[in-house]
Design an enzyme around this catalytic site. Sequence first.
Site, PDB file in Angstrom:
ATOM      1  N   GLU A  63       1.145  -1.206   0.099  1.00  0.00           N
ATOM      2  CA  GLU A  63       0.007  -0.014  -0.200  1.00  0.00           C
ATOM      3  C   GLU A  63       1.005   1.187  -0.018  1.00  0.00           C
ATOM      4  O   GLU A  63       0.493   1.930  -0.570  1.00  0.00           O
ATOM      5  CB  GLU A  63      -0.948  -0.074   1.189  1.00  0.00           C
ATOM      6  CG  GLU A  63      -1.830   1.164   1.246  1.00  0.00           C
ATOM      7  CD  GLU A  63      -2.491   1.412   2.579  1.00  0.00           C
ATOM      8  OE1 GLU A  63      -3.703   1.793   2.520  1.00  0.00           O
ATOM      9  OE2 GLU A  63      -1.913   1.135   3.748  1.00  0.00           O
ATOM     10  N   TRP A  85      -8.738  -1.483  -0.083  1.00  0.00           N
ATOM     11  CA  TRP A  85      -9.457  -0.183  -0.391  1.00  0.00           C
ATOM     12  C   TRP A  85     -10.563  -0.808  -1.120  1.00  0.00           C
ATOM     13  O   TRP A  85     -11.379   0.447  -1.420  1.00  0.00           O
ATOM     14  CB  TRP A  85      -8.460   0.578  -1.330  1.00  0.00           C
ATOM     15  CG  TRP A  85      -7.558   1.544  -0.382  1.00  0.00           C
ATOM     16  CD1 TRP A  85      -6.314   1.003   0.122  1.00  0.00           C
ATOM     17  CD2 TRP A  85      -7.764   2.870  -0.046  1.00  0.00           C
ATOM     18  NE1 TRP A  85      -5.758   2.265   0.709  1.00  0.00           N
ATOM     19  CE2 TRP A  85      -6.709   3.426   0.736  1.00  0.00           C
ATOM     20  CE3 TRP A  85      -8.968   3.764  -0.127  1.00  0.00           C
ATOM     21  CZ2 TRP A  85      -6.478   4.310   1.254  1.00  0.00           C
ATOM     22  CZ3 TRP A  85      -8.523   4.909   0.176  1.00  0.00           C
ATOM     23  CH2 TRP A  85      -7.729   5.374   1.217  1.00  0.00           C
ATOM     24  N   TYR A 127      -4.164   9.881  -1.187  1.00  0.00           N
ATOM     25  CA  TYR A 127      -2.803  10.264  -0.673  1.00  0.00           C
ATOM     26  C   TYR A 127      -1.824  10.369  -1.816  1.00  0.00           C
ATOM     27  O   TYR A 127      -1.131  11.253  -2.227  1.00  0.00           O
ATOM     28  CB  TYR A 127      -2.347   8.759   0.235  1.00  0.00           C
ATOM     29  CG  TYR A 127      -3.068   8.565   1.397  1.00  0.00           C
ATOM     30  CD1 TYR A 127      -2.786   9.421   2.302  1.00  0.00           C
ATOM     31  CD2 TYR A 127      -4.165   7.911   1.356  1.00  0.00           C
ATOM     32  CE1 TYR A 127      -3.588   9.195   3.675  1.00  0.00           C
ATOM     33  CE2 TYR A 127      -5.019   7.599   2.669  1.00  0.00           C
ATOM     34  CZ  TYR A 127      -4.608   8.394   3.583  1.00  0.00           C
ATOM     35  OH  TYR A 127      -5.360   8.250   4.833  1.00  0.00           O
ATOM     36  N   ARG A 159      13.541  22.695   9.232  1.00  0.00           N
ATOM     37  CA  ARG A 159      12.557  22.292   9.934  1.00  0.00           C
ATOM     38  C   ARG A 159      11.252  22.202   8.915  1.00  0.00           C
ATOM     39  O   ARG A 159      10.188  22.348   9.691  1.00  0.00           O
ATOM     40  CB  ARG A 159      12.292  23.312  10.959  1.00  0.00           C
ATOM     41  CG  ARG A 159      13.459  23.211  12.146  1.00  0.00           C
ATOM     42  CD  ARG A 159      12.995  24.125  13.389  1.00  0.00           C
ATOM     43  NE  ARG A 159      13.055  25.529  13.166  1.00  0.00           N
ATOM     44  CZ  ARG A 159      14.265  26.256  13.079  1.00  0.00           C
ATOM     45  NH1 ARG A 159      15.459  25.854  13.668  1.00  0.00           N
ATOM     46  NH2 ARG A 159      14.169  27.559  12.764  1.00  0.00           N
ATOM     47  N   CYS A 179      -6.350   9.979   6.691  1.00  0.00           N
ATOM     48  CA  CYS A 179      -6.399   9.840   8.024  1.00  0.00           C
ATOM     49  C   CYS A 179      -4.788   9.966   8.471  1.00  0.00           C
ATOM     50  O   CYS A 179      -4.736  10.833   9.279  1.00  0.00           O
ATOM     51  CB  CYS A 179      -6.686   8.329   8.244  1.00  0.00           C
ATOM     52  SG  CYS A 179      -8.341   7.982   7.945  1.00  0.00           S
ATOM     53  N   ARG A 200      -5.021  12.135  11.783  1.00  0.00           N
ATOM     54  CA  ARG A 200      -6.295  12.838  12.559  1.00  0.00           C
ATOM     55  C   ARG A 200      -7.333  11.878  12.951  1.00  0.00           C
ATOM     56  O   ARG A 200      -8.108  12.161  13.957  1.00  0.00           O
ATOM     57  CB  ARG A 200      -6.681  13.701  11.269  1.00  0.00           C
ATOM     58  CG  ARG A 200      -7.416  12.889  10.200  1.00  0.00           C
ATOM     59  CD  ARG A 200      -8.502  13.672   9.463  1.00  0.00           C
ATOM     60  NE  ARG A 200      -8.750  12.805   8.315  1.00  0.00           N
ATOM     61  CZ  ARG A 200     -10.010  12.088   8.645  1.00  0.00           C
ATOM     62  NH1 ARG A 200     -10.810  12.013   9.652  1.00  0.00           N
ATOM     63  NH2 ARG A 200     -10.259  11.241   7.566  1.00  0.00           N
ATOM     64  N   CYS A 202      -7.923   7.463  13.868  1.00  0.00           N
ATOM     65  CA  CYS A 202      -7.283   6.297  13.697  1.00  0.00           C
ATOM     66  C   CYS A 202      -8.205   5.100  14.309  1.00  0.00           C
ATOM     67  O   CYS A 202      -8.662   5.025  15.316  1.00  0.00           O
ATOM     68  CB  CYS A 202      -5.885   6.364  14.618  1.00  0.00           C
ATOM     69  SG  CYS A 202      -5.168   4.649  14.646  1.00  0.00           S
ATOM     70  N   ASP A 203      -8.432   4.134  13.451  1.00  0.00           N
ATOM     71  CA  ASP A 203      -9.159   2.775  13.728  1.00  0.00           C
ATOM     72  C   ASP A 203      -8.082   2.187  14.403  1.00  0.00           C
ATOM     73  O   ASP A 203      -7.200   1.476  13.653  1.00  0.00           O
ATOM     74  CB  ASP A 203      -9.714   2.232  12.416  1.00  0.00           C
ATOM     75  CG  ASP A 203     -10.156   0.788  12.638  1.00  0.00           C
ATOM     76  OD1 ASP A 203     -10.177   0.227  13.797  1.00  0.00           O
ATOM     77  OD2 ASP A 203     -10.804   0.399  11.820  1.00  0.00           O
TER      78      ASP A 203
END
Length: 298
Positions: A63, A85, A127, A159, A179, A200, A202-203
């Site tokens: 993935e 997916w 993504y 940074r 996510c 942000r 999370c399962d």
Amino acid sequence: MRHPEHQYLDLLQRILDHGDQRVDRTGVGTRSLFGAMIRFDLSDGSVPILTTKRVYWKTAVKEMLWFLTGDTSLQSLLRENVKIWTDWPLAQYRRATGQDISQDAFEQRVLTDDAFAAQWGDLGPIYGKQWRRWQGADGRVHDQIAGLVETLKHNPASRRMLFHAWNVAELDQMALPPCHMVYQFHVTSDGRLNCGLYQRSCDLLLGAAFNFTGAAALQLMLAQQADLRPGELVWMGGDVHLYLNHLDQAREQISRTPRPFPTMRLLRKPANMDGYRIEDFHVEGYAPHDAIKADVAV
């Protein structure tokens, strides 16, 4: 020394004990906590492929490699026998057509019918599209991954070494908004590459294990490309939750004793980030407990 996987198991327990029970987008319901951090040290060659249940690490790495191609077609994933997916385009197809097609039949059509795959198997600008082809308002296309590698090589004290996928203008076109949305990198003075991943949503039972594994694989690839050594992987979660149909499975996993993390190494160094294949990843010493089955909430 306490096994680092206990951080994950402790988080499962905290959600079971103190999670706020709420109705969620899927209608399944969750117990949720806001704000969590887990740190894994990759400097000894180990990677956080969870051991208290079997994690199909090749699927997670495939993935990640798919994301890095910039592709958004389910067809490409299915050709690699990756089916994680399928749920989202399948649900959309069923809603739009009223056909109660099975997952296997849907996947076969996506695999064998290019026109069907183009209409129903594209996941939108998720993504990979954002990582490799973020389009600005001026029409310029930005390859965040290539830019990151260049900065790691030539300005490692920066940074500003990060990439993200939360493109507000395109969220409504995505099968699922990102996510694991921000990755930031930090290079130490002795040449170790640290990765910070902010997720942000999370399962925790199903998703986190894949996120840990995929991020570790990414960190190894980036470190190799920039002639650095892997350092820490720091995972940060926003809304961290257990679905209500995952509670028994979470209790089962907590009852198990972690085993040593496996090691992961790369067997060759491709010319760039586009050159990696699943055959380049060698995992050794993975001896997990049995798999734990649970349904995905869509």
